[in-house]
Each structure stands twice: as structure tokens, then as C-alpha cells.
Write an enzyme that holds these catalytic residues in place. Structure first.
Site, PDB file in Angstrom:
ATOM      1  N   LYS A  65       0.641  -1.647  -0.024  1.00  0.00           N
ATOM      2  CA  LYS A  65      -0.739  -0.008   0.197  1.00  0.00           C
ATOM      3  C   LYS A  65       1.268   0.815   0.175  1.00  0.00           C
ATOM      4  CE  LYS A  65      -4.114  -1.391   1.833  1.00  0.00           C
ATOM      5  NZ  LYS A  65      -5.017  -1.376   3.039  1.00  0.00           N
ATOM      6  N   ASP A  87       0.048   0.167  11.576  1.00  0.00           N
ATOM      7  CA  ASP A  87      -1.197  -0.520  11.944  1.00  0.00           C
ATOM      8  C   ASP A  87      -2.165  -0.137  13.419  1.00  0.00           C
ATOM      9  OD1 ASP A  87      -3.877  -1.481  12.524  1.00  0.00           O
ATOM     10  OD2 ASP A  87      -3.022  -3.653  11.941  1.00  0.00           O
ATOM     11  N   ASN A 114      -4.283  11.514  10.949  1.00  0.00           N
ATOM     12  CA  ASN A 114      -5.429  11.315  10.070  1.00  0.00           C
ATOM     13  C   ASN A 114      -6.178  10.154  10.366  1.00  0.00           C
ATOM     14  OD1 ASN A 114      -7.551  12.905   7.112  1.00  0.00           O
ATOM     15  ND2 ASN A 114      -5.993  10.496   6.508  1.00  0.00           N
ATOM     16  N   SER A 170     -11.000  14.899  13.819  1.00  0.00           N
ATOM     17  CA  SER A 170     -12.241  14.480  14.543  1.00  0.00           C
ATOM     18  C   SER A 170     -13.725  14.696  13.757  1.00  0.00           C
ATOM     19  CB  SER A 170     -12.728  15.678  15.854  1.00  0.00           C
ATOM     20  OG  SER A 170     -13.889  15.250  16.572  1.00  0.00           O
ATOM     21  N   TYR A 199     -18.459   5.191  16.562  1.00  0.00           N
ATOM     22  CA  TYR A 199     -17.514   5.826  15.802  1.00  0.00           C
ATOM     23  C   TYR A 199     -18.115   7.428  16.714  1.00  0.00           C
ATOM     24  CZ  TYR A 199     -16.464   8.694  12.294  1.00  0.00           C
ATOM     25  OH  TYR A 199     -15.860   9.838  11.045  1.00  0.00           O
ATOM     26  N   LYS A 203     -14.614   9.947  18.322  1.00  0.00           N
ATOM     27  CA  LYS A 203     -14.355  10.621  17.470  1.00  0.00           C
ATOM     28  C   LYS A 203     -14.864  12.123  18.446  1.00  0.00           C
ATOM     29  CE  LYS A 203     -13.372  10.367  14.009  1.00  0.00           C
ATOM     30  NZ  LYS A 203     -12.009  10.323  12.729  1.00  0.00           N
TER      31      LYS A 203
END
Length: 315
Positions: A65, A87, A114, A170, A199, A203
Site C-alpha cells: 500500500k 497499524d 488522519n 475529529s 464511531y 470522534k
């Protein structure tokens, strides 16, 4: 009600006035890390930094990747990034990646946190058994930041402005958050929540962490900013249910827009004054959920994260 109205305005903010190629300053001599930069927003951040002459380390879960992203970024910018295998869902991998970076560099000017996961299947956990959202989006990044913090602080002391930056990604979904410690590891309480709620909690946690980092280290030269990059077309939505993806498509913005607020906060003079604040689309300050700013919430969450990574310090 005001926060939710603000979230609506953040979803539909019009077109950016901040232009990455025009408004990001020359970054020659600056060393940056962008986590999760093989696709989507992270890749756009890395591209913008490279075009302005920064030395950029991108992170990827595999060499394959990384190599594919490097080829794309070099073609788009004319500059070749470095890479780290990282990771964030495995604290052992986080430690190895930080050690790899520190074996190569003595300075870091900006850490763009990010990378993330959204709407992952409920059965998915990190290598150490945490909920994948809180473990990847917050705890993994906490440990990475912790390991790089001495270098961030020493770099700040060497600079005329006396500041380095940590940009925490966030989201407006932090409004669904709060922190339920009984859901951070798998169990019946966690299984009561949807992946979207988990999720949103992560955040919210990212925002709390960003503000607590600002409180603890702002007077030592760390500028910690939490940002909402906007509702962006990105493969982070690959686990989102099909119906929700169909609904979301009407509010999504082009992928490059997702780098705007991050690069504004991470590279401009205006961004240096954003310590402890919340950046929203596009390139402006906005209001977060009030309890995310509570120092007691920040202290408790920081201490929990610190406790989770202590065993890896002596390993």
C-alpha cells in the site's frame, strides 16, 4: 440546538476560499507525518505538503500500500514521500513505527493524525481487544503521539516561533459521542451500541484528547488542534451500510476538500493560534460540543489511555 445547527452548517459550508497551492506556505526544511495517507484525505494532505516542499512521512499498514501511494504522490507532486509501516489497531505496531521514525529523524514539525476507521463491523476489535473505533482512532494515535512527544517538544524549542503542531481528526459526529468506558472493550454494553455510535464516540474522544494535549503541553510549544475535515468522498465509508451511503452521497464534497482545514490548521500562521480549538470546514474555527471542553473529562480520559499503554513502555 446551537451545536447541531453548527453541524448542519459544517456539512454545507459552500466552496473553500482557502486554496492549498496558493495559501499553504513554503515548507522547505519541515518534517511532517501524515497517518493513513495511502488513500483519501490523508493522501490529499500529503500531496499538498509535498507540493510545498515538506519532507513527508506517510503511514501504511503494508509495504504494498505504501509503494502504490508513493508512486501516485510522486507523480502528482514531483516529490517522493518516505513511509512508515503503522497499524494503529496494534499498539506493538505503533511502537515499532515510532521507533523507526526516531531512528531516521531528530525533528518533527507537524503530526497529522488522519488515519481512522468508520462503521466497522461490530465483531472487529484491535489486536489488544479494544473496540476498533476507539482503539484505532484514539488510543493508537494517543500512543503514537506519546512516543513522538519528546521530539515534538525539542523541535519546538529549536524554532523561532517556538511551536510544533498536532492535528487531530475529529468529525461533526462527535455530537453523538460522550465516553462510555464500559464500551471500550468488547462486552454486553458495547454490543448494545451501533457501529455509528461507536464511531461517534471515538470522534468525541479525539476531540477530548486534542484539547487535553493542548492543556498539558500548550505552554511548552505544542499546538494541538482538533478538526472536522467535512463530509468528504472517501473510502473510509466502505463499511457504512449501503442505504446510509446512498443518503450520504447528497452531502459529500470532493476528496481534496478534506485536506483544506487540516492544512490550514497545520501550516499557516493563523493555525499557530489555534491551540485547543476546533477547526471546521473550510479553514475556520467552530464550536464543539461543550462537554468535550471539560477539563475533568479530559483528565480522566488521558489517564485511562496512559494506563493502557504503560505495559508497552517496558516491553
Amino acid at each position: 440546538m446551537g451545536a447541531y445547527l453548527s453541524a448542519f452548517r459544517q456539512t454545507f459550508p459552500g466552496k473553500p476560499k482557502f486554496d492549498i497551492d496558493r495559501d499553504v506556505p513554503d515548507l522547505s526544511g519541515k518534517v511532517m507525518i501524515v497517518t493513513g495517507a495511502t488513500t483519501g484525505i490523508g493522501k490529499e494532505i500529503a500531496k499538498g505538503l509535498l507540493r510545498r516542499n515538506a519532507k513527508v512521512y506517510i503511514t501504511a499498514k503494508s509495504h504494498g500500500k505504501a509503494e502504490g501511494a508513493i508512486a501516485d504522490l510522486e507523480k502528482a507532486s514531483g516529490k517522493k514521500p518516505e513511509y512508515l509501516i503503522l497499524d494503529l489497531a496494534d499498539l506493538n505496531s505503533v511502537k515499532v513505527a515510532a521507533e523507526d521514525f526516531l531512528s531516521k529523524e531528530t525533528q518533527i514539525h507537524v503530526l497529522f493524525k488522519n488515519a481512522g476507521v468508520q462503521d466497522a463491523p461490530i465483531d472487529w476489535l484491535t489486536a489488544q481487544g479494544y473496540d476498533l473505533h476507539i482503539g484505532t482512532n484514539v488510543l493508537g494515535h494517543f500512543y503514537f503521539t506519546h512516543l513522538l512527544l519528546p521530539t515534538l517538544l525539542s523541535t519546538a524549542k529549536s524554532l523561532p516561533e517556538g511551536k510544533t503542531r498536532v492535528i487531530n481528526t475529529s468529525s461533526s459526529t462527535h455530537l453523538q459521542g460522550g465516553l462510555d468506558y464500559t464500551t471500550f472493550r468488547d462486552g454486553k454494553e458495547r454490543r448494545k451500541l451501533s457501529s455509528r455510535k461507536l464511531y461517534g464516540q471515538s470522534k468525541f474522544g479525539t476531540l477530548v484528547f486534542g484539547k487535553e494535549l493542548a492543556r498539558r503541553y500548550g505552554d511548552q510549544g505544542i499546538v494541538s488542534v482538533a478538526v472536522n475535515p467535512g463530509s468528504i468522498q472517501s473510502d473510509i465509508r466502505r463499511y457504512t451500510p449501503r442505504l446510509q451511503r446512498w443518503i450520504n452521497q447528497f452531502s459529500l464534497h470532493p476528496t481534496p476538500y478534506g485536506a483544506v482545514t487540516q492544512l490550514w490548521a497545520g501550516t499557516t500562521l493563523e493555525g499557530l493560534d489555534m491551540n485547543g480549538k476546533y477547526g471546521v470546514p473550510w479553514a475556520r474555527e467552530g464550536p464543539p460540543r461543550k462537554d468535550a471542553e471539560d477539563p475533568e473529562v479530559g483528565r480522566k480520559f488521558w489517564e485511562w489511555m496512559d494506563d493502557q499503554v504503560k505495559e508497552f513502555e517496558v516491553a
